[in-house]
Design a protein around this motif. Sequence first.
Motif: not given
Length: 387
Positions: A92-103
């Motif tokens: 989840l930390p990697l997914i959160a960083r990768a999708s930070s702009a989209a939410g």
Amino acid sequence: MPETGPQQAAVDVPRGLAGVVVTETAIGDVRGREGFYHYREYSAIDLARSRGFEDVWHLMFHGTLPDAEQSAAFAARVAALRHLPDEVAGALPLIARASSAAGPLAGLRTALSLYGSATGLRPLYDTDPERRAEDALAACAVVPTILTALHRIGLGQEPLAPRDDLGHAANYLYTLTGREPAPDHARAIEQYLVATVDHGFNPSTFAARVIASTGADLAACLVGGVGAFSGPLHGGAPARALDTLDAIGTVDRIDPWIRERVLAGERIMGFGHAVYRTEDPRSRMLRGLAQGFGGPLVDFAVQVEQRVEAILAELKPGRELHTNVEFYAGVVMEQCGLPRAMFTPTFAVARVVGWSANILEQATDSKIIRPGARYVGPPPPQPVPAV
């Protein structure tokens, strides 16, 4: 295998499949001209007013409302399934960083794909109804955990483990904010969730069913539903409706702001619906919830609603354009302390149950959904030009 030919002529249908019946369902329906919708044989709004989210979840999956003993057992079963597999939690930390702009909603697509792989979800085509129902129950239970974890990680905070002693709505608010919610806030969000579990063959439900008709696994179906749902013309509108109130700002700006946009052909977010030709019953219920909390935001929202409907009636005569679910959903969620970035994800917490019920129903039909399209490009065959 071709779906059209000498034995099956093509049929022209309205744009957007408006009014086209594509299958039969026992899950629910929307009667747009009456301003009414239902889950199974019960009014969805009556359910929202009188039952908890887990009871309605049981209704959607099993076709019946539980008695008190069944309700407690089902709620306990759901609570035990909220915890994420280690493979998903660790990513989840990697997914959160990768999708930070989209939410978080964008992150949910990736997390659900990983969840499907990590838990070994098999194609619907290869599983029996009992296995499909178990898989769907578990997937719906982890969606709030995924969404709140992605949100908190994006803020630099640690995700919170779900609490088995809290109901689904209260646990969602707890894992989002880190605080046990006030009972009236938890109940308001629960009523919102119940009211948005399902709503006929909306685009995301239809998308999920199309994928289910191929026999794909549950995660693939849910990812398709999330993708359709994320669009601003579908589930992505609650925050935008509240942004409209911010943009208007004060009572004296309502009329000029609305007139300018209507005359420019712009859409007023939170108004109008593809099916309803009268007041959206979800909006009516949510307005009541908002007014129960009271405050300047609610008073302003009611004034905006009244003036927008009057101006739309004047400038677009004959068009029945009223507030839809998104308008007061944003107001209620704001009052309950949810950040705007989580408005549409909160909608998804409810709708994933409706998608899953539809996926399970579709999986019992062996016919793949395969419509046609009329080709309007250059006439073939043309000679392939030499290089």
